[in-house]
Design a protein around this motif. Structure first.
Motif, PDB file in Angstrom:
ATOM      1  N   GLN A 238       8.319  10.627  12.489  1.00  0.00           N
ATOM      2  CA  GLN A 238       7.788  10.701  11.116  1.00  0.00           C
ATOM      3  C   GLN A 238       8.887  11.095  10.130  1.00  0.00           C
ATOM      4  O   GLN A 238       8.977  10.560   9.029  1.00  0.00           O
ATOM      5  CB  GLN A 238       6.708  11.781  11.065  1.00  0.00           C
ATOM      6  CG  GLN A 238       5.298  11.244  10.914  1.00  0.00           C
ATOM      7  CD  GLN A 238       4.354  12.423  10.810  1.00  0.00           C
ATOM      8  OE1 GLN A 238       4.072  13.069  11.818  1.00  0.00           O
ATOM      9  NE2 GLN A 238       3.874  12.717   9.624  1.00  0.00           N
ATOM     10  N   VAL A 239       9.701  12.069  10.542  1.00  0.00           N
ATOM     11  CA  VAL A 239      10.782  12.540   9.666  1.00  0.00           C
ATOM     12  C   VAL A 239      11.767  11.393   9.417  1.00  0.00           C
ATOM     13  O   VAL A 239      12.169  11.130   8.277  1.00  0.00           O
ATOM     14  CB  VAL A 239      11.503  13.762  10.297  1.00  0.00           C
ATOM     15  CG1 VAL A 239      12.775  14.110   9.525  1.00  0.00           C
ATOM     16  CG2 VAL A 239      10.563  14.960  10.350  1.00  0.00           C
TER      17      VAL A 239
ATOM     18  N   ALA B 129      15.047  17.810   2.293  1.00  0.00           N
ATOM     19  CA  ALA B 129      14.817  17.633   0.848  1.00  0.00           C
ATOM     20  C   ALA B 129      14.365  16.201   0.556  1.00  0.00           C
ATOM     21  O   ALA B 129      13.426  15.977  -0.224  1.00  0.00           O
ATOM     22  CB  ALA B 129      16.097  17.959   0.077  1.00  0.00           C
ATOM     23  N   ALA B 130      15.012  15.235   1.202  1.00  0.00           N
ATOM     24  CA  ALA B 130      14.659  13.830   0.954  1.00  0.00           C
ATOM     25  C   ALA B 130      13.245  13.534   1.449  1.00  0.00           C
ATOM     26  O   ALA B 130      12.441  12.910   0.743  1.00  0.00           O
ATOM     27  CB  ALA B 130      15.675  12.919   1.647  1.00  0.00           C
ATOM     28  N   VAL B 131      12.948  14.002   2.656  1.00  0.00           N
ATOM     29  CA  VAL B 131      11.623  13.736   3.242  1.00  0.00           C
ATOM     30  C   VAL B 131      10.533  14.390   2.384  1.00  0.00           C
ATOM     31  O   VAL B 131       9.484  13.789   2.115  1.00  0.00           O
ATOM     32  CB  VAL B 131      11.574  14.247   4.703  1.00  0.00           C
ATOM     33  CG1 VAL B 131      10.153  14.235   5.244  1.00  0.00           C
ATOM     34  CG2 VAL B 131      12.499  13.398   5.582  1.00  0.00           C
ATOM     35  N   ALA B 132      10.796  15.625   1.915  1.00  0.00           N
ATOM     36  CA  ALA B 132       9.804  16.322   1.081  1.00  0.00           C
ATOM     37  C   ALA B 132       9.529  15.513  -0.184  1.00  0.00           C
ATOM     38  O   ALA B 132       8.378  15.403  -0.621  1.00  0.00           O
ATOM     39  CB  ALA B 132      10.306  17.722   0.741  1.00  0.00           C
ATOM     40  N   GLU B 133      10.574  14.936  -0.760  1.00  0.00           N
ATOM     41  CA  GLU B 133      10.391  14.136  -1.995  1.00  0.00           C
ATOM     42  C   GLU B 133       9.478  12.938  -1.767  1.00  0.00           C
ATOM     43  O   GLU B 133       8.801  12.488  -2.679  1.00  0.00           O
ATOM     44  CB  GLU B 133      11.743  13.634  -2.508  1.00  0.00           C
ATOM     45  CG  GLU B 133      12.416  14.581  -3.455  1.00  0.00           C
ATOM     46  CD  GLU B 133      13.716  13.990  -4.002  1.00  0.00           C
ATOM     47  OE1 GLU B 133      13.777  12.766  -4.233  1.00  0.00           O
ATOM     48  OE2 GLU B 133      14.675  14.770  -4.158  1.00  0.00           O
TER      49      GLU B 133
ATOM     50  N   ASN C 220      14.310   7.389   6.003  1.00  0.00           N
ATOM     51  CA  ASN C 220      14.817   6.025   5.762  1.00  0.00           C
ATOM     52  C   ASN C 220      14.146   5.393   4.542  1.00  0.00           C
ATOM     53  O   ASN C 220      14.776   4.614   3.817  1.00  0.00           O
ATOM     54  CB  ASN C 220      14.644   5.163   7.017  1.00  0.00           C
ATOM     55  CG  ASN C 220      15.678   5.523   8.076  1.00  0.00           C
ATOM     56  OD1 ASN C 220      16.676   6.176   7.786  1.00  0.00           O
ATOM     57  ND2 ASN C 220      15.436   5.112   9.310  1.00  0.00           N
ATOM     58  N   ALA C 221      12.882   5.746   4.314  1.00  0.00           N
ATOM     59  CA  ALA C 221      12.204   5.241   3.110  1.00  0.00           C
ATOM     60  C   ALA C 221      12.897   5.804   1.863  1.00  0.00           C
ATOM     61  O   ALA C 221      13.113   5.101   0.869  1.00  0.00           O
ATOM     62  CB  ALA C 221      10.727   5.633   3.128  1.00  0.00           C
ATOM     63  N   HIS C 222      13.269   7.080   1.922  1.00  0.00           N
ATOM     64  CA  HIS C 222      13.953   7.703   0.789  1.00  0.00           C
ATOM     65  C   HIS C 222      15.300   7.036   0.533  1.00  0.00           C
ATOM     66  O   HIS C 222      15.729   6.883  -0.622  1.00  0.00           O
ATOM     67  CB  HIS C 222      14.149   9.200   1.043  1.00  0.00           C
ATOM     68  CG  HIS C 222      14.607   9.951  -0.169  1.00  0.00           C
ATOM     69  ND1 HIS C 222      15.945  10.050  -0.511  1.00  0.00           N
ATOM     70  CD2 HIS C 222      13.920  10.611  -1.127  1.00  0.00           C
ATOM     71  CE1 HIS C 222      16.053  10.750  -1.630  1.00  0.00           C
ATOM     72  NE2 HIS C 222      14.848  11.101  -2.034  1.00  0.00           N
ATOM     73  N   GLN C 223      15.962   6.616   1.600  1.00  0.00           N
ATOM     74  CA  GLN C 223      17.274   5.969   1.456  1.00  0.00           C
ATOM     75  C   GLN C 223      17.185   4.673   0.650  1.00  0.00           C
ATOM     76  O   GLN C 223      18.188   4.205   0.129  1.00  0.00           O
ATOM     77  CB  GLN C 223      17.859   5.644   2.847  1.00  0.00           C
ATOM     78  CG  GLN C 223      18.282   6.859   3.644  1.00  0.00           C
ATOM     79  CD  GLN C 223      19.487   7.523   3.020  1.00  0.00           C
ATOM     80  OE1 GLN C 223      20.555   6.939   2.932  1.00  0.00           O
ATOM     81  NE2 GLN C 223      19.311   8.745   2.556  1.00  0.00           N
ATOM     82  N   ARG C 224      16.003   4.091   0.589  1.00  0.00           N
ATOM     83  CA  ARG C 224      15.867   2.814  -0.134  1.00  0.00           C
ATOM     84  C   ARG C 224      15.536   3.014  -1.617  1.00  0.00           C
ATOM     85  O   ARG C 224      15.366   2.044  -2.346  1.00  0.00           O
ATOM     86  CB  ARG C 224      14.792   1.943   0.540  1.00  0.00           C
ATOM     87  CG  ARG C 224      15.186   1.516   1.958  1.00  0.00           C
ATOM     88  CD  ARG C 224      14.243   0.480   2.529  1.00  0.00           C
ATOM     89  NE  ARG C 224      12.918   1.029   2.832  1.00  0.00           N
ATOM     90  CZ  ARG C 224      12.585   1.602   3.981  1.00  0.00           C
ATOM     91  NH1 ARG C 224      13.457   1.697   4.965  1.00  0.00           N
ATOM     92  NH2 ARG C 224      11.367   2.063   4.168  1.00  0.00           N
TER      93      ARG C 224
ATOM     94  N   VAL D  37       5.418  13.410   4.828  1.00  0.00           N
ATOM     95  CA  VAL D  37       5.226  14.312   5.969  1.00  0.00           C
ATOM     96  C   VAL D  37       4.603  15.597   5.435  1.00  0.00           C
ATOM     97  O   VAL D  37       5.047  16.126   4.407  1.00  0.00           O
ATOM     98  CB  VAL D  37       6.582  14.616   6.660  1.00  0.00           C
ATOM     99  CG1 VAL D  37       6.399  15.594   7.807  1.00  0.00           C
ATOM    100  CG2 VAL D  37       7.234  13.322   7.154  1.00  0.00           C
ATOM    101  N   ASP D  38       3.588  16.090   6.134  1.00  0.00           N
ATOM    102  CA  ASP D  38       2.910  17.317   5.734  1.00  0.00           C
ATOM    103  C   ASP D  38       3.952  18.439   5.544  1.00  0.00           C
ATOM    104  O   ASP D  38       4.807  18.654   6.415  1.00  0.00           O
ATOM    105  CB  ASP D  38       1.912  17.689   6.838  1.00  0.00           C
ATOM    106  CG  ASP D  38       1.311  19.046   6.594  1.00  0.00           C
ATOM    107  OD1 ASP D  38       0.459  19.164   5.696  1.00  0.00           O
ATOM    108  OD2 ASP D  38       1.738  20.024   7.285  1.00  0.00           O
ATOM    109  N   ALA D  39       3.861  19.161   4.406  1.00  0.00           N
ATOM    110  CA  ALA D  39       4.904  20.129   4.042  1.00  0.00           C
ATOM    111  C   ALA D  39       5.037  21.238   5.090  1.00  0.00           C
ATOM    112  O   ALA D  39       6.155  21.662   5.427  1.00  0.00           O
ATOM    113  CB  ALA D  39       4.607  20.723   2.664  1.00  0.00           C
TER     114      ALA D  39
END
Ligand SMILES: C[S@@+](CC[C@H](N)C(=O)[O-])C[C@H]1O[C@@H](n2cnc3c(N)ncnc32)[C@H](O)[C@@H]1O
Length: 274
Positions: free
Chosen positions: A161-162, A225-229, A167-171, A233-235
């Motif tokens: 999940q992380v 930080a990227a994943v949280a943005e 990888n979604a944030h990277q785009r 993913v549940d915090a």
């Protein structure tokens, strides 16, 4: 706009140096040594990591144009030039490479270099780069492009999940259009081949072992930080994952792999003459 601190670039430089594919680095150096003038334009140069990697292997006639939108990083680059790249042979250019790419590449160069940069750019930007490099008849050496293969050992159930969220944030748009992120090297290779270059791609993974604890900490902080943005993913689950990973760093049991690809594109005439 994407910001990169001097501290982060300094921390990653030794890992980058170890990760670069030696065969493609040798071929880039050989290409410059065989040409008439070893002039390099380094796009998104940061503090000059690519110059420091290559300069000791190039003739004394080498010339560099270092290009970045951060005057502070360019200043750092000029402060840390190795003896082989004399100050009078290095030009620092402040430019926004989204707006100014064609202007920057109007100056002749034998090789255009980029490191840890292509994954920030869009498909349209890569096509612009390929077009300008073909017009200049310059090679392109784009090293250390993140390719989506991040991994931790030991495995944690939240890892997939992380990674998916990271990888979604990277785009996301990093100031140079909709970023290609993990697809950058593959798309660049295709675009440069279509523009007439001979293209080679090789793996250049980071292996971040327990003795590189600070790089592990900073890398994980960046991922979290990227994943949280992304909100994917549940915090609380993410905070727990981070805690577990920090504990492993303390106990020296964590190993990280970050997948990168290097790309070298040489004008077909040069590649054929070898
Ligand atoms: C990940 S860093 C890589 C730096 C250096 N190439 C290295 O390998 O250490 C990306 C660099 O691109 C620069 N950058 C990002 N967006 C830019 C833009 N639109 N125009 C010019 N430089 C940019 C940043 O300032 C930073 O120095």
């Amino acid at each position: 706009m994407s910001d990169f601190s001097h501290d982060w670039l300094a921390l990653r430089e030794p890992a980058d140096r170890l990760a670069r594919d030696p065969g493609l680095l040798d071929a880039a150096v050989e290409y410059l040594r065989a040409g008439r003038e070893p002039a390099v334009t380094d796009l998104g140069c940061g503090t000059g990591s690519t110059l420091r990697t290559m300069a000791s292997r190039l003739p004394a006639t080498q010339r560099w144009r270092l290009v970045d939108h951060s005057p502070a990083l360019l200043d750092r680059a000029l402060e840390s030039l190795p003896p082989e790249a004399g100050r009078d042979r290095v030009e620092a250019v402040v430019a926004d490479l989204d707006r100014d790419l064609e202007r920057v590449l109007a100056e002749p160069a034998a090789l255009v270099t980029l490191s840890a940069f292509l994954d920030l750019v869009s498909l349209a930007w890569i096509d612009r780069l390929a077009r300008e490099a073909a017009r200049l008849r310059a090679g392109v050496y784009a090293a250390l492009n993140y390719d989506g293969r991040s991994g931790c050992e030991p495995f944690d159930a939240l890892d997939p999940q992380v990674l998916e969220a990271f990888n979604a944030h990277q785009r996301r748009d990093k100031g140079l259009g909709s970023a290609l992120g993990p697809r950058a090297a593959e798309v660049a290779a295709e675009s440069l081949r279509s523009a007439g270059f001979e293209v080679q791609v090789a793996r250049a993974d980071w292996r971040v072992d327990p003795d590189m604890a600070e790089l592990q900490r900073q890398l994980l902080a960046g991922w979290v930080a990227a994943v949280a943005e992304t909100g994917r993913v549940d915090a609380r689950a993410l905070a727990g994952w981070h805690e577990r990973r920090l504990g492993q760093i303390e106990r020296k049991t964590l190993r990280l792999v970050v997948g990168h690809l290097d790309v070298l594109a040489l004008p077909a005439a040069h590649a054929a003459s070898r």
